[in-house]
Design a protein around this motif. Structure first.
Motif, mmCIF file in Angstrom:
data_model
loop_
_atom_site.group_PDB
_atom_site.id
_atom_site.type_symbol
_atom_site.label_atom_id
_atom_site.label_comp_id
_atom_site.label_asym_id
_atom_site.label_seq_id
_atom_site.Cartn_x
_atom_site.Cartn_y
_atom_site.Cartn_z
ATOM 1 N N LEU A 1 -4.955 -0.963 -2.004
ATOM 2 C CA LEU A 1 -5.675 0.038 -1.210
ATOM 3 C C LEU A 1 -5.489 -0.110 0.296
ATOM 4 C CD1 LEU A 1 -8.942 0.188 -3.334
ATOM 5 C CD2 LEU A 1 -7.034 1.821 -3.300
ATOM 6 N N ARG A 2 -4.560 -0.966 0.705
ATOM 7 C CA ARG A 2 -4.304 -1.056 2.140
ATOM 8 C C ARG A 2 -3.557 0.190 2.596
ATOM 9 N NH1 ARG A 2 -0.074 -5.853 3.281
ATOM 10 N NH2 ARG A 2 0.490 -4.537 5.008
ATOM 11 N N SER A 3 -3.662 0.500 3.875
ATOM 12 C CA SER A 3 -3.123 1.768 4.377
ATOM 13 C C SER A 3 -1.597 1.833 4.347
ATOM 14 C CB SER A 3 -3.633 2.041 5.785
ATOM 15 O OG SER A 3 -3.231 0.998 6.649
ATOM 16 N N GLU A 4 -0.940 0.694 4.457
ATOM 17 C CA GLU A 4 0.528 0.673 4.422
ATOM 18 C C GLU A 4 0.990 -0.076 3.175
ATOM 19 O OE1 GLU A 4 2.131 -0.971 7.982
ATOM 20 O OE2 GLU A 4 0.955 0.342 9.267
ATOM 21 N N PRO A 5 2.049 0.415 2.529
ATOM 22 C CA PRO A 5 2.539 -0.299 1.342
ATOM 23 C C PRO A 5 3.146 -1.656 1.708
ATOM 24 C CG PRO A 5 3.946 1.587 1.855
ATOM 25 C CD PRO A 5 2.791 1.621 2.807
ATOM 26 N N VAL A 6 3.201 -2.535 0.725
ATOM 27 C CA VAL A 6 3.829 -3.843 0.907
ATOM 28 C C VAL A 6 5.326 -3.612 1.150
ATOM 29 C CG1 VAL A 6 4.342 -6.041 -0.229
ATOM 30 C CG2 VAL A 6 2.117 -4.940 -0.574
ATOM 31 N N PRO A 7 5.919 -4.251 2.180
ATOM 32 C CA PRO A 7 7.355 -4.062 2.453
ATOM 33 C C PRO A 7 8.216 -4.466 1.256
ATOM 34 C CG PRO A 7 6.288 -5.266 4.243
ATOM 35 C CD PRO A 7 5.292 -5.160 3.131
ATOM 36 N N GLN A 8 9.329 -3.740 1.061
ATOM 37 C CA GLN A 8 10.222 -3.995 -0.067
ATOM 38 C C GLN A 8 11.591 -4.460 0.413
ATOM 39 O OE1 GLN A 8 10.314 -1.193 -3.315
ATOM 40 N NE2 GLN A 8 8.584 -0.078 -2.428
ATOM 41 N N VAL A 9 12.155 -5.422 -0.301
ATOM 42 C CA VAL A 9 13.502 -5.916 -0.008
ATOM 43 C C VAL A 9 14.526 -5.133 -0.823
ATOM 44 C CG1 VAL A 9 15.016 -7.936 -0.141
ATOM 45 C CG2 VAL A 9 12.628 -8.206 0.546
ATOM 46 N N PHE A 10 14.163 -4.744 -2.061
ATOM 47 C CA PHE A 10 15.074 -3.982 -2.911
ATOM 48 C C PHE A 10 14.324 -2.802 -3.527
ATOM 49 C CE2 PHE A 10 13.398 -7.578 -5.310
ATOM 50 C CZ PHE A 10 12.897 -6.982 -6.461
ATOM 51 N N ASN A 11 15.100 -1.858 -4.024
ATOM 52 C CA ASN A 11 14.538 -0.628 -4.581
ATOM 53 C C ASN A 11 13.640 -0.922 -5.784
ATOM 54 O OD1 ASN A 11 14.224 2.130 -4.553
ATOM 55 N ND2 ASN A 11 16.020 2.519 -5.827
ATOM 56 N N HIS A 12 12.496 -0.308 -5.834
ATOM 57 C CA HIS A 12 11.500 -0.447 -6.906
ATOM 58 C C HIS A 12 10.928 -1.864 -7.017
ATOM 59 C CE1 HIS A 12 12.177 3.624 -8.094
ATOM 60 N NE2 HIS A 12 13.449 3.396 -8.362
ATOM 61 N N GLN A 13 10.960 -2.604 -5.946
ATOM 62 C CA GLN A 13 10.348 -3.934 -5.930
ATOM 63 C C GLN A 13 8.854 -3.826 -6.206
ATOM 64 O OE1 GLN A 13 11.126 -6.206 -2.386
ATOM 65 N NE2 GLN A 13 9.453 -7.612 -2.764
ATOM 66 N N ASP A 14 8.263 -2.710 -5.796
ATOM 67 C CA ASP A 14 6.824 -2.524 -6.023
ATOM 68 C C ASP A 14 6.488 -2.520 -7.511
ATOM 69 O OD1 ASP A 14 8.161 -0.007 -6.178
ATOM 70 O OD2 ASP A 14 6.242 1.028 -5.961
ATOM 71 N N TRP A 15 7.411 -2.096 -8.371
ATOM 72 C CA TRP A 15 7.149 -2.119 -9.811
ATOM 73 C C TRP A 15 6.996 -3.558 -10.299
ATOM 74 C CZ3 TRP A 15 11.195 1.942 -11.842
ATOM 75 C CH2 TRP A 15 10.798 3.226 -11.413
ATOM 76 N N LEU A 16 7.799 -4.440 -9.737
ATOM 77 C CA LEU A 16 7.676 -5.860 -10.070
ATOM 78 C C LEU A 16 6.316 -6.390 -9.618
ATOM 79 C CD1 LEU A 16 9.014 -8.438 -11.166
ATOM 80 C CD2 LEU A 16 9.978 -8.783 -8.893
ATOM 81 N N HIS A 17 5.894 -5.986 -8.423
ATOM 82 C CA HIS A 17 4.575 -6.395 -7.919
ATOM 83 C C HIS A 17 3.467 -5.886 -8.831
ATOM 84 C CE1 HIS A 17 6.240 -6.508 -3.518
ATOM 85 N NE2 HIS A 17 6.706 -7.485 -4.259
ATOM 86 N N HIS A 18 3.557 -4.627 -9.234
ATOM 87 C CA HIS A 18 2.534 -4.044 -10.108
ATOM 88 C C HIS A 18 2.462 -4.782 -11.441
ATOM 89 C CE1 HIS A 18 1.292 -0.297 -7.996
ATOM 90 N NE2 HIS A 18 2.439 -0.487 -7.370
ATOM 91 N N ALA B 1 -6.294 0.214 -12.702
ATOM 92 C CA ALA B 1 -4.959 0.614 -12.254
ATOM 93 C C ALA B 1 -4.921 2.096 -11.910
ATOM 94 C CB ALA B 1 -3.928 0.297 -13.334
ATOM 95 N N LEU B 2 -5.520 2.920 -12.754
ATOM 96 C CA LEU B 2 -5.540 4.356 -12.515
ATOM 97 C C LEU B 2 -6.348 4.700 -11.255
ATOM 98 C CD1 LEU B 2 -4.758 7.179 -13.478
ATOM 99 C CD2 LEU B 2 -6.839 7.185 -14.867
ATOM 100 N N LEU B 3 -7.487 4.051 -11.091
ATOM 101 C CA LEU B 3 -8.301 4.310 -9.897
ATOM 102 C C LEU B 3 -7.579 3.894 -8.616
ATOM 103 C CD1 LEU B 3 -11.834 3.301 -11.198
ATOM 104 C CD2 LEU B 3 -11.008 5.602 -10.641
ATOM 105 N N GLN C 1 -4.628 5.506 -3.826
ATOM 106 C CA GLN C 1 -3.426 5.523 -2.988
ATOM 107 C C GLN C 1 -3.025 6.949 -2.635
ATOM 108 O OE1 GLN C 1 -0.413 3.337 -5.100
ATOM 109 N NE2 GLN C 1 -1.265 1.356 -4.509
ATOM 110 N N GLY C 2 -3.280 7.865 -3.553
ATOM 111 C CA GLY C 2 -2.961 9.266 -3.291
ATOM 112 C C GLY C 2 -3.798 9.860 -2.171
ATOM 113 N N LEU C 3 -4.923 9.239 -1.864
ATOM 114 C CA LEU C 3 -5.794 9.715 -0.792
ATOM 115 C C LEU C 3 -5.460 9.100 0.557
ATOM 116 C CD1 LEU C 3 -9.181 9.565 -2.739
ATOM 117 C CD2 LEU C 3 -7.733 11.576 -2.336
ATOM 118 N N LEU C 4 -4.623 8.074 0.561
ATOM 119 C CA LEU C 4 -4.258 7.401 1.816
ATOM 120 C C LEU C 4 -3.050 8.098 2.433
ATOM 121 C CD1 LEU C 4 -4.673 3.717 0.618
ATOM 122 C CD2 LEU C 4 -6.217 5.000 2.107
ATOM 123 N N PRO C 5 -3.008 8.221 3.775
ATOM 124 C CA PRO C 5 -1.941 8.991 4.416
ATOM 125 C C PRO C 5 -0.531 8.439 4.213
ATOM 126 C CG PRO C 5 -3.417 7.999 6.051
ATOM 127 C CD PRO C 5 -3.992 7.724 4.710
#
Length: 122
Positions: free
Chosen positions: A24-41, A72-74, A79-83
């Motif tokens: 829920l932070r305003s900026e996403p976690v920086p990524q080194v490679f594509n779809h790294q956020d999926w690994l984080h999730h 997870a859904l919430l 995140q959809g409400l954050l700019p």
């Protein structure tokens, strides 16, 4: 309350706080490679379910999975409400994958604990 139980609950709480903060932070976690956020999730929700199963062994797995998926859904909807964030189906799939992995890991750990208890009693 035993020290092991207290440590399990503390671990669960720490994982939950990290997930909420990162999700829920305003900026996403920086990524080194594509779809790294999926690994984080996946890793985050695997850790959440595993720590929850160990901290609260009397709660049925169905409810644990349901609560984690609702969280997870919430978070995705939040995140959809954050700019600078967007809700993502791919992220939700990664969350579901993490929940299933965490459930399997916790099951393996619980089987190991049960085996050791039986061996100690013998």
């Amino acid at each position: 309350m035993s020290m092991v139980r207290l440590a399990s609950i503390t671990c669960f709480a720490a994982v939950l706080v990290v997930i909420l903060f990162a999700g829920l932070r305003s900026e996403p976690v920086p990524q080194v490679f594509n779809h790294q956020d999926w690994l984080h999730h996946a890793a985050a929700f695997a850790a959440l379910v595993c720590s929850a199963r160990l901290a609260f062994p009397r709660v049925q797995a169905f409810w644990m999975v349901l609560y984690c998926l609702m969280l997870a859904l919430l978070i995705e909807l939040g995140q959809g409400l954050l700019p600078m964030r967007t809700a993502s189906v791919g992220d939700m799939v990664a969350n579901i994958t993490g929940v299933l992995i965490g459930l399997m890991v916790a099951g393996g750990i619980n089987r190991q604990i049960a085996t050791r208890r039986v061996a100690d009693e013998a």
